[in-house]
Design a protein around this motif. Structure first.
Motif, short mmCIF file in Angstrom:
data_model
loop_
_atom_site.label_atom_id
_atom_site.label_comp_id
_atom_site.label_asym_id
_atom_site.label_seq_id
_atom_site.Cartn_x
_atom_site.Cartn_y
_atom_site.Cartn_z
N GLN A 151 0.83 -1.20 0.00
CA GLN A 151 0.00 0.00 0.00
C GLN A 151 0.86 1.25 0.00
O GLN A 151 0.58 2.22 -0.72
N GLU A 152 1.93 1.25 0.77
CA GLU A 152 2.82 2.41 0.82
C GLU A 152 3.57 2.60 -0.48
O GLU A 152 3.81 3.72 -0.92
N GLN A 153 3.95 1.51 -1.13
CA GLN A 153 4.61 1.62 -2.43
C GLN A 153 3.66 2.18 -3.48
O GLN A 153 4.07 2.98 -4.33
N THR A 154 2.40 1.78 -3.43
CA THR A 154 1.40 2.33 -4.34
C THR A 154 1.23 3.83 -4.08
O THR A 154 1.20 4.63 -5.03
N ARG A 155 1.17 4.21 -2.83
CA ARG A 155 1.06 5.63 -2.47
C ARG A 155 2.28 6.40 -2.94
O ARG A 155 2.16 7.53 -3.42
N GLN A 156 3.46 5.79 -2.82
CA GLN A 156 4.69 6.44 -3.28
C GLN A 156 4.63 6.71 -4.78
O GLN A 156 4.98 7.80 -5.25
N ARG A 157 4.17 5.72 -5.55
CA ARG A 157 4.06 5.92 -7.00
C ARG A 157 3.06 7.04 -7.32
O ARG A 157 3.31 7.85 -8.22
N GLN A 158 1.95 7.09 -6.59
CA GLN A 158 0.96 8.15 -6.81
C GLN A 158 1.57 9.52 -6.51
O GLN A 158 1.35 10.49 -7.25
N LEU A 159 2.32 9.61 -5.43
CA LEU A 159 2.95 10.88 -5.06
C LEU A 159 4.01 11.29 -6.07
O LEU A 159 4.17 12.48 -6.36
N GLU A 160 4.74 10.33 -6.63
CA GLU A 160 5.73 10.65 -7.65
C GLU A 160 5.06 11.21 -8.91
O GLU A 160 5.56 12.17 -9.51
N VAL A 161 3.93 10.63 -9.30
CA VAL A 161 3.18 11.14 -10.45
C VAL A 161 2.68 12.55 -10.16
O VAL A 161 2.82 13.46 -10.99
N GLU A 162 2.13 12.75 -8.97
CA GLU A 162 1.64 14.07 -8.60
C GLU A 162 2.77 15.09 -8.57
O GLU A 162 2.62 16.23 -9.02
N TRP A 163 3.94 14.70 -8.08
CA TRP A 163 5.10 15.59 -8.03
C TRP A 163 5.51 16.01 -9.45
O TRP A 163 5.78 17.18 -9.71
N GLY A 164 5.52 15.07 -10.36
CA GLY A 164 5.85 15.38 -11.75
C GLY A 164 4.85 16.36 -12.35
O GLY A 164 5.22 17.30 -13.06
N GLN A 165 3.58 16.15 -12.05
CA GLN A 165 2.55 17.06 -12.56
C GLN A 165 2.70 18.45 -11.97
O GLN A 165 2.53 19.46 -12.67
N LEU A 166 3.03 18.53 -10.69
CA LEU A 166 3.22 19.83 -10.05
C LEU A 166 4.44 20.55 -10.61
O LEU A 166 4.41 21.78 -10.78
#
Length: 94
Positions: A35-50
């Motif tokens: 679950q934490e690895q999935t959240r990490q991937r989501q945050l990395e995508v969001e960081w790229g978008q930001l």
């Protein structure tokens, strides 16, 4: 049964319960890790978008357009410009 056999049986049952408990805890930890690895991937995508959004908002042409259109700013004429070089200033000749 003798006392030794009974003690050994109790010891085996306790060890089996310990193995089951530790496997259950390991599985729970693995699920939490996933679950934490999935959240990490989501945050990395969001960081790229930001980062992309930030670079878009900070584009020179956009800033200049807003300064001119919304803030009614304009470049000063050459007679009012000064350029500073290492602590010194000199007036720009038109």
């Amino acid at each position: 049964m003798s006392r030794v056999h009974l003690f050994m049986l109790l010891l085996v049952v306790l060890c089996a319960l310990g193995v089951v408990t530790s496997q259950h805890q390991a599985r729970k930890a693995f699920v939490a890790l996933e679950q934490e690895q999935t959240r990490q991937r989501q945050l990395e995508v969001e960081w790229g978008q930001l980062q992309l959004e930030q670079s878009t908002w900070a584009m020179h042409a956009r800033v200049e357009k807003i300064a001119i259109e919304k803030l009614q700013m304009q470049l000063p004429d050459a007679a009012h410009m000064q350029i500073a070089y290492a602590g010194k200033s000199a007036e720009v000749q038109p």
